[in-house]
Design a protein around this motif. Structure first.
Motif, PDB file in Angstrom:
ATOM      1  N   VAL A  24       0.867  13.578  29.651  1.00 32.34           N
ATOM      2  CA  VAL A  24       2.096  13.338  28.890  1.00 32.34           C
ATOM      3  C   VAL A  24       2.736  14.648  28.470  1.00 32.34           C
ATOM      4  N   THR A  28       5.903  14.902  31.311  1.00 39.23           N
ATOM      5  CA  THR A  28       6.952  14.029  30.774  1.00 39.23           C
ATOM      6  C   THR A  28       7.619  14.695  29.579  1.00 39.23           C
ATOM      7  N   PHE A  30       7.892  12.995  26.815  1.00 38.79           N
ATOM      8  CA  PHE A  30       7.356  12.263  25.676  1.00 38.79           C
ATOM      9  C   PHE A  30       6.292  13.080  24.963  1.00 38.79           C
ATOM     10  N   ASP A  35       5.470   9.139  20.383  1.00 39.49           N
ATOM     11  CA  ASP A  35       6.209   8.200  21.226  1.00 39.49           C
ATOM     12  C   ASP A  35       5.339   7.085  21.785  1.00 39.49           C
ATOM     13  N   TYR A  36       4.247   6.759  21.113  1.00 43.78           N
ATOM     14  CA  TYR A  36       3.348   5.694  21.565  1.00 43.78           C
ATOM     15  C   TYR A  36       4.081   4.367  21.703  1.00 43.78           C
ATOM     16  N   LEU A  39       6.526   4.417  24.691  1.00 41.13           N
ATOM     17  CA  LEU A  39       5.815   4.279  25.961  1.00 41.13           C
ATOM     18  C   LEU A  39       5.352   2.840  26.173  1.00 41.13           C
ATOM     19  N   LEU A  44       5.293   1.929  30.200  1.00 37.96           N
ATOM     20  CA  LEU A  44       4.681   3.097  30.839  1.00 37.96           C
ATOM     21  C   LEU A  44       3.292   3.437  30.302  1.00 37.96           C
ATOM     22  N   LEU A  45       2.897   2.819  29.221  1.00 37.63           N
ATOM     23  CA  LEU A  45       1.630   3.197  28.585  1.00 37.63           C
ATOM     24  C   LEU A  45       0.439   2.921  29.488  1.00 37.63           C
ATOM     25  N   VAL A  48       0.336   5.547  32.194  1.00 34.66           N
ATOM     26  CA  VAL A  48      -0.053   6.854  31.661  1.00 34.66           C
ATOM     27  C   VAL A  48      -1.560   6.891  31.399  1.00 34.66           C
TER      28      VAL A  48
END
Length: 89
Positions: A24, A28, A30, A35-36, A39, A44-45, A48
């Motif tokens: 991250v 990215t 983020f 930004d949890y 995401l 996207l979490l 990632v």
């Protein structure tokens, strides 16, 4: 439970967190901690976390070649747990 197995689980989880954080922060715009929710909302979490788990796979390979099978099993268990977690995220 075996101490080496627990050590492997812990090392696998730490390696995954470090790998996720590095991915991250390097690739990215983020910030993982701040930004949890963003995401997670953008979907996207899980991706990632999956990319961050590559470091755990490298940890598994390292302990496998060093003949530390109990630690390698623990790392594998943590990778499987993270795969299951990724399905629900």
């Amino acid at each position: 439970m075996n101490k080496d197995l627990l050590l492997g689980i812990l090392l696998g989880l730490i390696a995954s967190f470090v790998g996720t954080y590095l991915y991250v922060s390097l690739f990215t715009d983020f910030n993982l901690i701040q930004d949890y929710k963003l995401l997670n909302f953008s979907g996207l979490l899980g991706k990632v976390i999956t990319l961050g788990t590559i470091l755990s796979v490298l940890t598994f390979i390292f302990f496998f070649y060093k003949k530390k099978d109990s630690i390698a099993k623990g790392v594998l268990i943590s990778v499987i747990a993270l795969v299951i977690l990724t399905f629900f995220v």
